[in-house]
Scaffold this motif. Structure first.
Motif, PDB file in Angstrom:
ATOM      1  N   TYR A 114      12.005  -2.176   7.286  1.00  0.00           N
ATOM      2  CA  TYR A 114      12.195  -0.836   7.849  1.00  0.00           C
ATOM      3  C   TYR A 114      10.943  -0.300   8.535  1.00  0.00           C
ATOM      4  CZ  TYR A 114      13.930   3.792   8.668  1.00  0.00           C
ATOM      5  OH  TYR A 114      14.307   4.946   9.313  1.00  0.00           O
ATOM      6  N   PRO A 115       9.779  -0.265   7.857  1.00  0.00           N
ATOM      7  CA  PRO A 115       8.584   0.226   8.556  1.00  0.00           C
ATOM      8  C   PRO A 115       8.252  -0.583   9.805  1.00  0.00           C
ATOM      9  CG  PRO A 115       8.181   0.023   6.192  1.00  0.00           C
ATOM     10  CD  PRO A 115       9.486  -0.650   6.470  1.00  0.00           C
ATOM     11  N   LEU A 116       8.506  -1.894   9.756  1.00  0.00           N
ATOM     12  CA  LEU A 116       8.244  -2.740  10.926  1.00  0.00           C
ATOM     13  C   LEU A 116       9.141  -2.355  12.096  1.00  0.00           C
ATOM     14  CD1 LEU A 116       7.834  -6.258   9.286  1.00  0.00           C
ATOM     15  CD2 LEU A 116       6.045  -4.914  10.407  1.00  0.00           C
ATOM     16  N   MET A 117      10.421  -2.125  11.810  1.00  0.00           N
ATOM     17  CA  MET A 117      11.342  -1.774  12.881  1.00  0.00           C
ATOM     18  C   MET A 117      11.020  -0.400  13.455  1.00  0.00           C
ATOM     19  SD  MET A 117      12.905  -4.546  12.901  1.00  0.00           S
ATOM     20  CE  MET A 117      13.813  -4.091  14.366  1.00  0.00           C
ATOM     21  N   GLN A 118      10.653   0.541  12.584  1.00  0.00           N
ATOM     22  CA  GLN A 118      10.280   1.873  13.086  1.00  0.00           C
ATOM     23  C   GLN A 118       9.027   1.778  13.938  1.00  0.00           C
ATOM     24  OE1 GLN A 118      10.384   5.100  10.242  1.00  0.00           O
ATOM     25  NE2 GLN A 118       8.948   6.329  11.432  1.00  0.00           N
ATOM     26  N   GLY A 119       8.072   0.958  13.507  1.00  0.00           N
ATOM     27  CA  GLY A 119       6.863   0.764  14.304  1.00  0.00           C
ATOM     28  C   GLY A 119       7.151   0.082  15.626  1.00  0.00           C
ATOM     29  N   TYR A 120       8.083  -0.868  15.600  1.00  0.00           N
ATOM     30  CA  TYR A 120       8.440  -1.571  16.841  1.00  0.00           C
ATOM     31  C   TYR A 120       9.107  -0.622  17.832  1.00  0.00           C
ATOM     32  CZ  TYR A 120      10.278  -5.201  19.925  1.00  0.00           C
ATOM     33  OH  TYR A 120      10.562  -5.979  21.025  1.00  0.00           O
ATOM     34  N   ASP A 121       9.809   0.383  17.340  1.00  0.00           N
ATOM     35  CA  ASP A 121      10.372   1.410  18.227  1.00  0.00           C
ATOM     36  C   ASP A 121       9.275   2.042  19.077  1.00  0.00           C
ATOM     37  OD1 ASP A 121      12.864   0.990  17.091  1.00  0.00           O
ATOM     38  OD2 ASP A 121      12.752   2.738  15.770  1.00  0.00           O
ATOM     39  N   SER A 122       8.121   2.296  18.470  1.00  0.00           N
ATOM     40  CA  SER A 122       7.008   2.919  19.198  1.00  0.00           C
ATOM     41  C   SER A 122       6.467   1.998  20.277  1.00  0.00           C
ATOM     42  CB  SER A 122       5.887   3.303  18.219  1.00  0.00           C
ATOM     43  OG  SER A 122       6.315   4.315  17.332  1.00  0.00           O
ATOM     44  N   VAL A 123       6.491   0.695  19.995  1.00  0.00           N
ATOM     45  CA  VAL A 123       6.067  -0.280  21.002  1.00  0.00           C
ATOM     46  C   VAL A 123       7.001  -0.234  22.197  1.00  0.00           C
ATOM     47  CG1 VAL A 123       5.759  -2.748  21.484  1.00  0.00           C
ATOM     48  CG2 VAL A 123       4.967  -1.792  19.303  1.00  0.00           C
ATOM     49  N   GLU A 137       0.824  -1.208   0.000  1.00  0.00           N
ATOM     50  CA  GLU A 137       0.000   0.000   0.000  1.00  0.00           C
ATOM     51  C   GLU A 137       0.859   1.259   0.000  1.00  0.00           C
ATOM     52  OE1 GLU A 137      -2.605  -0.302   3.341  1.00  0.00           O
ATOM     53  OE2 GLU A 137      -3.718  -2.013   2.525  1.00  0.00           O
ATOM     54  N   ARG A 138       2.121   1.117   0.348  1.00  0.00           N
ATOM     55  CA  ARG A 138       3.033   2.269   0.307  1.00  0.00           C
ATOM     56  C   ARG A 138       3.210   2.722  -1.129  1.00  0.00           C
ATOM     57  NH1 ARG A 138       8.136   2.849   4.103  1.00  0.00           N
ATOM     58  NH2 ARG A 138       8.812   3.877   2.204  1.00  0.00           N
ATOM     59  N   GLN A 175       6.977  10.089   5.924  1.00  0.00           N
ATOM     60  CA  GLN A 175       7.032   9.055   6.957  1.00  0.00           C
ATOM     61  C   GLN A 175       5.654   8.526   7.362  1.00  0.00           C
ATOM     62  OE1 GLN A 175       9.869   7.669   8.638  1.00  0.00           O
ATOM     63  NE2 GLN A 175      10.815   8.537   6.815  1.00  0.00           N
ATOM     64  N   LYS A 176       4.598   9.026   6.732  1.00  0.00           N
ATOM     65  CA  LYS A 176       3.241   8.710   7.204  1.00  0.00           C
ATOM     66  C   LYS A 176       2.985   7.207   7.289  1.00  0.00           C
ATOM     67  CE  LYS A 176      -1.654   9.532   6.195  1.00  0.00           C
ATOM     68  NZ  LYS A 176      -2.630  10.252   5.332  1.00  0.00           N
ATOM     69  N   PHE A 177       3.357   6.469   6.260  1.00  0.00           N
ATOM     70  CA  PHE A 177       3.111   5.020   6.280  1.00  0.00           C
ATOM     71  C   PHE A 177       3.808   4.375   7.465  1.00  0.00           C
ATOM     72  CE2 PHE A 177       3.993   0.621   5.294  1.00  0.00           C
ATOM     73  CZ  PHE A 177       2.813   0.168   4.719  1.00  0.00           C
ATOM     74  N   ASN A 178       5.075   4.720   7.681  1.00  0.00           N
ATOM     75  CA  ASN A 178       5.839   4.135   8.780  1.00  0.00           C
ATOM     76  C   ASN A 178       5.211   4.455  10.126  1.00  0.00           C
ATOM     77  OD1 ASN A 178       7.548   3.464   6.708  1.00  0.00           O
ATOM     78  ND2 ASN A 178       9.232   4.784   7.351  1.00  0.00           N
ATOM     79  N   LEU A 179       4.707   5.679  10.289  1.00  0.00           N
ATOM     80  CA  LEU A 179       4.104   6.076  11.551  1.00  0.00           C
ATOM     81  C   LEU A 179       2.813   5.304  11.798  1.00  0.00           C
ATOM     82  CD1 LEU A 179       4.579   9.979  11.378  1.00  0.00           C
ATOM     83  CD2 LEU A 179       6.202   8.228  12.059  1.00  0.00           C
ATOM     84  N   LEU A 180       2.061   5.055  10.728  1.00  0.00           N
ATOM     85  CA  LEU A 180       0.822   4.288  10.867  1.00  0.00           C
ATOM     86  C   LEU A 180       1.117   2.831  11.231  1.00  0.00           C
ATOM     87  CD1 LEU A 180      -1.210   5.727   7.856  1.00  0.00           C
ATOM     88  CD2 LEU A 180      -1.729   6.016  10.286  1.00  0.00           C
ATOM     89  N   VAL A 181       2.242   2.294  10.746  1.00  0.00           N
ATOM     90  CA  VAL A 181       2.629   0.935  11.134  1.00  0.00           C
ATOM     91  C   VAL A 181       2.827   0.880  12.650  1.00  0.00           C
ATOM     92  CG1 VAL A 181       4.416  -0.854  10.966  1.00  0.00           C
ATOM     93  CG2 VAL A 181       3.630   0.338   8.903  1.00  0.00           C
ATOM     94  N   GLY A 182       3.409   1.932  13.211  1.00  0.00           N
ATOM     95  CA  GLY A 182       3.586   1.979  14.663  1.00  0.00           C
ATOM     96  C   GLY A 182       2.256   1.866  15.399  1.00  0.00           C
ATOM     97  N   ARG A 183       1.229   2.552  14.911  1.00  0.00           N
ATOM     98  CA  ARG A 183      -0.103   2.444  15.526  1.00  0.00           C
ATOM     99  C   ARG A 183      -0.596   0.993  15.529  1.00  0.00           C
ATOM    100  NH1 ARG A 183      -3.866   6.486  16.247  1.00  0.00           N
ATOM    101  NH2 ARG A 183      -5.525   5.123  15.473  1.00  0.00           N
ATOM    102  N   GLU A 184      -0.441   0.328  14.378  1.00  0.00           N
ATOM    103  CA  GLU A 184      -0.951  -1.041  14.263  1.00  0.00           C
ATOM    104  C   GLU A 184      -0.198  -2.003  15.171  1.00  0.00           C
ATOM    105  OE1 GLU A 184      -3.731  -1.797  12.591  1.00  0.00           O
ATOM    106  OE2 GLU A 184      -3.806   0.375  12.260  1.00  0.00           O
ATOM    107  N   LEU A 185       1.121  -1.867  15.236  1.00  0.00           N
ATOM    108  CA  LEU A 185       1.893  -2.767  16.088  1.00  0.00           C
ATOM    109  C   LEU A 185       1.590  -2.529  17.562  1.00  0.00           C
ATOM    110  CD1 LEU A 185       5.396  -2.897  14.338  1.00  0.00           C
ATOM    111  CD2 LEU A 185       3.519  -4.545  14.212  1.00  0.00           C
ATOM    112  N   GLN A 186       1.384  -1.282  17.944  1.00  0.00           N
ATOM    113  CA  GLN A 186       1.030  -1.013  19.339  1.00  0.00           C
ATOM    114  C   GLN A 186      -0.288  -1.696  19.701  1.00  0.00           C
ATOM    115  OE1 GLN A 186       1.457   3.365  19.222  1.00  0.00           O
ATOM    116  NE2 GLN A 186       2.890   3.169  20.919  1.00  0.00           N
TER     117      GLN A 186
END
Length: 419
Positions: A193-202, A172-173, A215-226
């Motif tokens: 990369y997006p997974l690791m950035q999202g995992y940082d938020s976790v 979707e990116r 960075q919008k896609f990467n930031l949204l991945v963080g929401r989903e992983l949290q």
């Protein structure tokens, strides 16, 4: 460097007696200024209200990969927003992506980014926080490195993390979709990369993450992983990308259109003055700490006939003062005026060279005024080279021994002794 934080974007203390709803609305207004998107705004308002009620600050995350040793004004667009939120009393987390740098952020790329070595990353990371501290208050900033938790994941943890996101979601990116459609290779590690950035938020339990629009896609991945980890999802705030001196491409050291925040004051001032009158307003909106009303007043003055150069001077002085001092800004203005009249700056480097007579191309290259002889000859063709103030038009010129001042463009000078 000027460490006086009185000219931070929100340095004035907020009235403590404001009702809760007013304090939340004020914080929302500060968060919204100059942003591209704030998602989800209603969720962020709830987080702010809870924080105001409990006295527990929100955890606000910004991650930067140390892909180059220097920060530039483009980076400060989001750093300024971090400082505003910091001044509201929230906990800001400056995350240095020393692990993710080894993957390489594919955001906005049309090709795989070459990974950096651990040695390159460590060298670059050393300077990042020191430079960011010219905007953030270092005493109130939590600095972290994502290798703290990413190195511990190991192969098993990485596989488990990868299982939480589908290839369809990754595609979707926009940049991945375009590259796939164009037949441009996409390496498997780029999906990490997006997974690791999202995992940082976790790991950081972020309430809000900031980033550029790319960075919008990467930031949204963080929401989903949290959500997957049972955490309340972070809100995301994206800031516009600042165009560089060319007014077209985003500011980037690799494109040579940047203003570094540790550059000498005179260079910084001159570069700001080189932007177009139209681009000046973009820089005011994204870099100035002046109020929206004051900037609107400046625009009205220009429409009424005021010379936009006066306001560009004000912008250049504000930026130089922030990263150096008021005295440095005053001196930079005087130097700029002197150069505009054809004068020679006082602080130019003195260089001794041998080999006279020396071709003009080699001379400019050896004096470090041009990266190559071919670039030097192009500058001669464009009329951008002077010796002691006289324009050089002959690409075949050989310069005899002597002492003279070389000038390339408006800002590059050297006092040369050629033997």
């Amino acid at each position: 460097m000027n460490q006086d934080q009185s000219n931070s974007p929100n340095a004035a203390a907020r009235p403590a007696a404001l009702p809760l709803s007013d304090r939340v609305n004020e914080a929302l207004a500060i968060a919204r200024r100059g942003v591209d998107e704030l998602l989800i705004e209603s969720e962020f308002a709830q987080k702010l209200a809870r924080s105001e009620h409990s006295g527990q600050p929100l955890r606000i995350k910004l991650g930067l990969d140390p892909t180059a040793p220097d920060l530039h004004l483009g980076h400060t667009v989001v750093l300024n927003k971090m400082r505003q939120l910091q001044d509201l009393g929230h906990q800001v987390i400056f995350l240095i992506g020393d692990f993710t740098s080894m993957i390489g952020d594919p955001s906005g790329r049309n090709a795989t980014r070459p990974p950096l070595t651990r040695e390159q990353i460590e060298i670059n990371a050393k300077t990042y926080f020191a430079q960011a501290s010219l905007v953030l208050d270092p005493a109130r900033t939590e600095i972290r490195y994502n290798s703290e938790w990413c190195d511990k994941l190991g192969s098993r943890g990485m596989i488990q993390l990868a299982s939480r996101y589908t290839v369809a979601r990754m595609m979707e990116r926009d940049d991945f979709t375009k590259r796939f459609r164009d037949g441009t290779p996409i390496s498997v590690h780029e999906f990490l990369y997006p997974l690791m950035q999202g995992y940082d938020s976790v790991e950081l339990k972020a309430d809000l993450e900031l980033g550029g629009t790319d960075q919008k896609f990467n930031l949204l991945v963080g929401r989903e992983l949290q959500k997957d980890w049972g955490q309340e999802p972070q809100c995301i705030l994206t800031m516009p990308l600042l165009e560089g001196l060319d007014g077209v491409e985003k500011m980037s050291k690799s494109k040579g259109n940047y203003i570094g925040i540790t550059e000498p004051a005179n260079n910084m001032f001159g570069k700001v003055m080189s932007i177009s009158d139209t681009m000046m307003w973009r820089y005011f909106d994204l870099l100035s700490f002046r109020s929206i009303a004051e900037i609107a007043g400046f625009k009205a003055e220009v429409e009424a006939g005021r010379n936009p150069r006066d306001l560009k001077v004000a912008l250049a002085q504000e930026i130089v003062t922030r990263f150096h001092s008021q005295q440095a800004a005053d001196d930079a203005l005087a130097d700029f005026v002197n150069r505009s009249k054809g004068g020679i700056p006082d602080d130019i480097p003195a260089i001794s060279l041998a080999g006279a007579p020396l071709g003009i191309g080699q001379l400019l290259k050896q004096a470090n005024l041009c990266a190559s002889s071919s670039e030097a000859l192009r500058m001669v063709e464009q009329g951008g080279v002077r010796i002691d103030g006289a324009v050089v038009s002959d690409k075949g010129l050989k310069v005899d021994a002597g002492q003279f001042v070389l000038q390339v463009g408006k800002r590059k000078f050297a006092r040369v002794t050629l033997a």
